[in-house]
Design an enzyme around this catalytic site. Sequence first.
Site, PDB file in Angstrom:
ATOM      1  N   CYS A  81       5.440  -2.153 -36.419  1.00  0.00           N
ATOM      2  CA  CYS A  81       5.684  -3.587 -36.267  1.00  0.00           C
ATOM      3  C   CYS A  81       7.014  -3.826 -35.554  1.00  0.00           C
ATOM      4  O   CYS A  81       7.165  -3.451 -34.396  1.00  0.00           O
ATOM      5  CB  CYS A  81       5.597  -4.285 -37.631  1.00  0.00           C
ATOM      6  SG  CYS A  81       5.494  -6.089 -37.513  1.00  0.00           S
ATOM      7  N   HIS A 165       0.328  -2.746 -39.558  1.00  0.00           N
ATOM      8  CA  HIS A 165       0.985  -2.070 -40.678  1.00  0.00           C
ATOM      9  C   HIS A 165       0.045  -1.020 -41.256  1.00  0.00           C
ATOM     10  O   HIS A 165      -0.802  -1.352 -42.093  1.00  0.00           O
ATOM     11  CB  HIS A 165       1.362  -3.095 -41.756  1.00  0.00           C
ATOM     12  CG  HIS A 165       2.525  -3.946 -41.372  1.00  0.00           C
ATOM     13  ND1 HIS A 165       3.828  -3.574 -41.595  1.00  0.00           N
ATOM     14  CD2 HIS A 165       2.581  -5.137 -40.730  1.00  0.00           C
ATOM     15  CE1 HIS A 165       4.644  -4.502 -41.126  1.00  0.00           C
ATOM     16  NE2 HIS A 165       3.914  -5.461 -40.602  1.00  0.00           N
ATOM     17  N   GLU A 167       0.589   1.097 -43.471  1.00  0.00           N
ATOM     18  CA  GLU A 167       0.806   1.198 -44.922  1.00  0.00           C
ATOM     19  C   GLU A 167       0.111   0.079 -45.678  1.00  0.00           C
ATOM     20  O   GLU A 167       0.056   0.103 -46.905  1.00  0.00           O
ATOM     21  CB  GLU A 167       2.314   1.228 -45.218  1.00  0.00           C
ATOM     22  CG  GLU A 167       3.048  -0.106 -45.147  1.00  0.00           C
ATOM     23  CD  GLU A 167       3.416  -0.585 -43.735  1.00  0.00           C
ATOM     24  OE1 GLU A 167       2.863  -0.047 -42.758  1.00  0.00           O
ATOM     25  OE2 GLU A 167       4.240  -1.510 -43.627  1.00  0.00           O
TER      26      GLU A 167
END
Lengths: 184, 250
Positions: A81, A165, A167
């Site tokens: 990001c 993202h 994660e």
Amino acid sequence: MSDVVVVDYGAGNTRSVRAALSRLGRTSEVLSDPQAIRGAQFVVLPGVGSARSAMEHLNQTGAAEALRERFANGGPTLGICLGMQLALETSEEDGGVEGIGLLSGHVRRLHTERVPRLGWALVEPWGDAYYFAHSFAGESPDSVATSEGVTVAVQRGPFFGVQFHPEKSGAAGLDFLERCLSPA
Amino acid sequence: MPLARLIPCLDVAHGRVVKGVSFVGLRDVGDPVELATFYSAGGADELVFLDIAATPNDTATLTSVVAQVADVLDIPFTVGGGVRSVDDATRIIESGADRVSLNSAALADPSLITAIANRFGSQAVVVAIDAGDGVVHTHGGRVATTTPTVPWAVEAANRGAGEILLTSIRQDGRRTGFDLELTVAVRSAISIPVIASGGAGSAQHVADALRVADAALVASIVHENPAGLAGLRREIERCGVRLRPIKENR
């Protein structure tokens, strides 16, 4: 020493990145120490916060210079990001900010139908959906993937940057992270 | 446009999930961490946790729950209820939440929206609006203010909110469908995304909402049968709304 150094720049949600790494069996630590960044097996430059305060922190701590040296020496690094955006030359966020400059390209405000661009979107040519939350995006000749016409991944040499993202992108995100951590 | 999102909302009080969650398939219905994992596995695109009993003394409890959830969850989540300052937002985001949701604190001091957006970006700030009879309500929808709904949504967006969580207090809990008219009125006045909330009783209701909103919040329809979330997604897709393809869990 930990498997992964997650670069600290004073703002940002590093906990989720570390949790994802831990799910993949990797140890990690959050640091801004230039020597650790130069020497780490793998570095993640995470992303939440504003471009200006992030770059000020990275420049003051010497982390930005360490990331450039690491790049020159072929050290694998993943930007997520804002972390991807900071690797480009400039950003128009916060009235204009100089990036770390590992890759060619510039970060511009999005002009999609809704901004911020929030939610899961398909990434081409990879095919999976990943989670996005951004108001700015990179424009770069080093683009390797797009989503709805927006550049969402860049790569040059040992640096890989993604706008989404991993994660926070469920199983698709963890698979992506694992591929980054163990290149074929 | 990114794909439409289906967002289960969990009410928490003193660190426990409260209200209406069916126990089928869960060892501990009150455990936010277990429910979060369960919904994530079932295909939730995102989760919202609302602390409905937030008091200043509860800050440590909430922060600890957020951290535990962040350690197990691999989808984004928003935390609302009791966010009254930049410090509150910072604690919650640094504990691992992706976004905070502001409600009455933003009404009382709209500059809070800007302050949090400047620190963490607009994508981290949701403004929740409980709307009824054309005006914003507070205290869980019980108290009407004089602030008209649409202009408040416009002001919140202009001040840096990244998304509006729009609840129709008329429809909330009735399970007869979302207030589509309200959703369209708010969403067409702003250029940030909108989560429709209040009234989901069937897959068709959710699909109808997702045609006019960017996301739909669901509560009782999933809490009564948490294991039915995957089936609900399939039904919504059969109604013609495309959701994200779920990759097999590792």
